[in-house]
Scaffold this motif. Structure first.
Motif, mmCIF file in Angstrom:
data_model
loop_
_atom_site.group_PDB
_atom_site.id
_atom_site.type_symbol
_atom_site.label_atom_id
_atom_site.label_comp_id
_atom_site.label_asym_id
_atom_site.label_seq_id
_atom_site.Cartn_x
_atom_site.Cartn_y
_atom_site.Cartn_z
ATOM 1 N N TRP A 1 0.848 -1.206 0.000
ATOM 2 C CA TRP A 1 0.000 0.000 0.000
ATOM 3 C C TRP A 1 0.883 1.255 0.000
ATOM 4 C CZ3 TRP A 1 -5.459 0.494 0.436
ATOM 5 C CH2 TRP A 1 -5.928 1.756 0.759
ATOM 6 N N LEU A 2 1.912 1.262 0.846
ATOM 7 C CA LEU A 2 2.807 2.410 0.930
ATOM 8 C C LEU A 2 3.654 2.567 -0.332
ATOM 9 C CD1 LEU A 2 4.009 2.014 4.632
ATOM 10 C CD2 LEU A 2 2.395 3.711 3.743
ATOM 11 N N ARG A 3 3.980 1.458 -0.995
ATOM 12 C CA ARG A 3 4.836 1.490 -2.174
ATOM 13 C C ARG A 3 4.060 1.787 -3.460
ATOM 14 N NH1 ARG A 3 9.390 -1.351 -2.670
ATOM 15 N NH2 ARG A 3 8.571 -2.666 -4.364
ATOM 16 N N SER A 4 2.741 1.711 -3.400
ATOM 17 C CA SER A 4 1.942 1.798 -4.624
ATOM 18 C C SER A 4 1.992 3.171 -5.288
ATOM 19 C CB SER A 4 0.486 1.437 -4.317
ATOM 20 O OG SER A 4 -0.077 2.364 -3.388
ATOM 21 N N ARG A 5 2.029 4.240 -4.490
ATOM 22 C CA ARG A 5 1.974 5.586 -5.054
ATOM 23 C C ARG A 5 3.165 5.847 -5.983
ATOM 24 N NH1 ARG A 5 -1.032 9.731 -3.506
ATOM 25 N NH2 ARG A 5 -1.474 8.773 -1.473
ATOM 26 N N LYS A 6 4.363 5.453 -5.555
ATOM 27 C CA LYS A 6 5.554 5.674 -6.364
ATOM 28 C C LYS A 6 5.489 4.902 -7.674
ATOM 29 C CE LYS A 6 10.608 5.576 -6.133
ATOM 30 N NZ LYS A 6 11.789 5.259 -5.283
ATOM 31 N N ALA A 7 4.826 3.745 -7.659
ATOM 32 C CA ALA A 7 4.712 2.924 -8.860
ATOM 33 C C ALA A 7 3.559 3.371 -9.751
ATOM 34 C CB ALA A 7 4.524 1.463 -8.484
ATOM 35 N N GLY A 8 2.731 4.299 -9.261
ATOM 36 C CA GLY A 8 1.613 4.781 -10.065
ATOM 37 C C GLY A 8 0.465 3.798 -10.149
ATOM 38 N N ILE A 9 0.282 2.985 -9.112
ATOM 39 C CA ILE A 9 -0.788 1.989 -9.076
ATOM 40 C C ILE A 9 -1.799 2.400 -8.012
ATOM 41 C CG2 ILE A 9 -1.352 -0.414 -8.554
ATOM 42 C CD1 ILE A 9 1.336 -1.205 -9.657
ATOM 43 N N SER A 10 -3.082 2.282 -8.347
ATOM 44 C CA SER A 10 -4.119 2.688 -7.404
ATOM 45 C C SER A 10 -4.132 1.768 -6.191
ATOM 46 C CB SER A 10 -5.494 2.672 -8.083
ATOM 47 O OG SER A 10 -5.961 1.347 -8.229
ATOM 48 N N TRP B 1 16.524 -2.275 -1.281
ATOM 49 C CA TRP B 1 17.836 -1.659 -1.556
ATOM 50 C C TRP B 1 18.160 -1.730 -3.044
ATOM 51 C CZ3 TRP B 1 22.121 -3.988 -3.744
ATOM 52 C CH2 TRP B 1 23.287 -3.217 -3.771
ATOM 53 N N ALA B 2 17.930 -2.887 -3.668
ATOM 54 C CA ALA B 2 18.261 -3.066 -5.085
ATOM 55 C C ALA B 2 17.421 -2.146 -5.966
ATOM 56 C CB ALA B 2 18.052 -4.522 -5.493
ATOM 57 N N GLU B 3 16.189 -1.903 -5.571
ATOM 58 C CA GLU B 3 15.346 -0.970 -6.329
ATOM 59 C C GLU B 3 15.987 0.414 -6.379
ATOM 60 O OE1 GLU B 3 10.674 -2.091 -6.050
ATOM 61 O OE2 GLU B 3 11.584 -1.354 -4.218
ATOM 62 N N LYS B 4 16.499 0.854 -5.231
ATOM 63 C CA LYS B 4 17.124 2.176 -5.171
ATOM 64 C C LYS B 4 18.480 2.177 -5.872
ATOM 65 C CE LYS B 4 14.842 3.340 -0.793
ATOM 66 N NZ LYS B 4 15.034 3.689 0.640
ATOM 67 N N ARG B 5 19.179 1.052 -5.792
ATOM 68 C CA ARG B 5 20.506 0.952 -6.400
ATOM 69 C C ARG B 5 20.427 0.912 -7.917
ATOM 70 N NH1 ARG B 5 24.535 1.059 -8.574
ATOM 71 N NH2 ARG B 5 26.590 0.192 -8.059
ATOM 72 N N PHE B 6 19.349 0.355 -8.447
ATOM 73 C CA PHE B 6 19.181 0.224 -9.901
ATOM 74 C C PHE B 6 17.856 0.865 -10.328
ATOM 75 C CE2 PHE B 6 21.633 -3.449 -8.396
ATOM 76 C CZ PHE B 6 22.810 -3.269 -9.119
ATOM 77 N N PRO B 7 17.794 2.195 -10.293
ATOM 78 C CA PRO B 7 16.531 2.884 -10.579
ATOM 79 C C PRO B 7 16.066 2.753 -12.035
ATOM 80 C CG PRO B 7 18.324 4.455 -10.394
ATOM 81 C CD PRO B 7 18.875 3.144 -9.966
ATOM 82 N N LYS B 8 16.977 2.421 -12.950
ATOM 83 C CA LYS B 8 16.607 2.322 -14.362
ATOM 84 C C LYS B 8 16.265 0.894 -14.786
ATOM 85 C CE LYS B 8 19.314 6.361 -15.784
ATOM 86 N NZ LYS B 8 20.358 6.888 -16.700
ATOM 87 N N ARG B 9 16.038 0.034 -13.821
ATOM 88 C CA ARG B 9 15.666 -1.342 -14.147
ATOM 89 C C ARG B 9 14.319 -1.362 -14.866
ATOM 90 N NH1 ARG B 9 13.918 0.279 -9.561
ATOM 91 N NH2 ARG B 9 11.748 -0.200 -9.020
ATOM 92 N N GLN B 10 14.047 -2.427 -15.580
ATOM 93 C CA GLN B 10 12.764 -2.565 -16.247
ATOM 94 C C GLN B 10 11.717 -3.133 -15.292
ATOM 95 O OE1 GLN B 10 13.113 -5.391 -19.512
ATOM 96 N NE2 GLN B 10 14.956 -6.230 -18.584
ATOM 97 N N ASP B 11 10.461 -2.824 -15.522
ATOM 98 C CA ASP B 11 9.385 -3.357 -14.699
ATOM 99 C C ASP B 11 9.405 -4.882 -14.772
ATOM 100 O OD1 ASP B 11 8.524 -0.799 -14.080
ATOM 101 O OD2 ASP B 11 7.080 -0.725 -15.727
ATOM 102 N N GLY B 12 9.266 -5.511 -13.630
ATOM 103 C CA GLY B 12 9.299 -6.971 -13.548
ATOM 104 C C GLY B 12 10.599 -7.515 -13.005
#
Length: 297
Positions: free
Chosen positions: A35-44, A218-229
């Motif tokens: 729920w907290l992470r959804s806003r950054k991902a643009g998901i309702s 941590w990996a999400e922040k370390r690799f911000p240009k990763r592809q979805d999935g």
């Protein structure tokens, strides 16, 4: 361990099982994190809630079906109601994961919501939820480890009525020579009596899963240009590797499907291999998608 933590004073008393309570805590914590992470991902957040509800129901059904088909040993006198008693244990996580992913995929395609983004949002929650479930396993006395070496820092003694302790007493009573050979090979003095500690695989598994959840964030922040999935693929590989390794110290399921000199693997290890295969398939799909986007197709 405490299978029943307390009882609610309703009727004759409603027992609250530690396993079921921690499954519920895992769901609540996992859903809250997503729920907290959804806003950054643009998901309702409505979609987050829908997927959480679908996942918990499909996950429990899939986990129970996998357990009943692969690992359940009927006890004379058991009623069909025993098949549904998930609050007492008897869930195979990978079976639940596969069915939950399938159910989530159908829903997300129907609602035209990005499957990969949603899976990434929920990946750390999966690790957290299963981690809480392992604490439930500890309280329930399931998913136990092999007899620990003498002086092991992660040896733990369970109550005498729990299966690993009962198995020790049975071996001692019916095959004393095998018992003596076993305990002496583990560094215990001759004449050691049951019960002795087994590896606390539930605690180590829970710690590992909480570390996986932290590592994914941590990996999400370390690799911000990763592809979805990519995050769900990282989870599949990390969980499968950790599960495959910890199974070497577990003793709650037998080795299966051996041939020749190969003794086989435990159920969790075979399913971990299946998770690696699923992760590879997901990664190939993501790589193909990335190449098509780079080519402007």
């Amino acid at each position: 361990m405490h299978r029943v933590l307390f009882a609610i004073p309703l009727g004759g008393g409603m027992p609250i099982f530690g396993y079921g309570l921690f499954l519920m805590l895992g769901f609540v914590v996992g859903l809250s994190v997503a729920w907290l992470r959804s806003r950054k991902a643009g998901i309702s957040r409505d979609a987050i809630l829908d997927i959480g509800i679908i996942s918990i129901f499909a996950g429990v059904v899939g986990a129970r079906i996998a357990y009943l088909l692969i690992d359940y040993e009927p006890v004379p006198g058991d009623s069909w109601g025993e098949w549904l008693a998930v609050w007492q244990g008897g869930l195979t996580f990978q079976g639940g994961l596969f069915l939950a992913l399938a159910a989530d995929y159908i829903y997300l395609r129907w609602k035209r919501i990005s499957v990969w983004k949603m899976f990434d949002v929920y990946a750390p929650s999966l690790a957290l939820g299963v981690g809480f479930g392992r604490i439930g396993c500890l309280l329930n006395g399931c998913c136990w480890g092999k007899i620990a070496e003498a002086g092991s820092w992660w040896g733990m003694r369970f109550p005498d009525y729990i299966e690993p302790m009962a198995a020790q007493r049975y071996l001692h009573a019916h095959n004393h020579e095998a018992w003596e050979a076993l305990v002496q090979s583990l560094g215990y003095p001759a004449g050691t009596l049951p019960t002795i500690p087994v590896y606390a695989t539930q605690i180590v598994s829970a710690i590992g899963l909480f570390l996986i959840a932290s590592g994914l964030v941590w990996a999400e922040k370390r690799f911000p240009k990763r592809q979805d999935g990519q995050v769900i693929v990282w989870f599949l590989f990390a969980y499968a590797i950790g599960r495959f390794i910890i199974e070497y110290w577990r003793d709650d399921t037998p080795l299966r499907y051996g041939f020749g000199a190969f003794p086989g693997l435990r159920l969790g290890q075979w399913l971990a291999v299946a998770m690696v295969v699923l992760g590879i398939v997901f990664q190939l799909i993501l790589n193909r998608k990335s190449r098509r986007e780079a080519a402007g197709v």
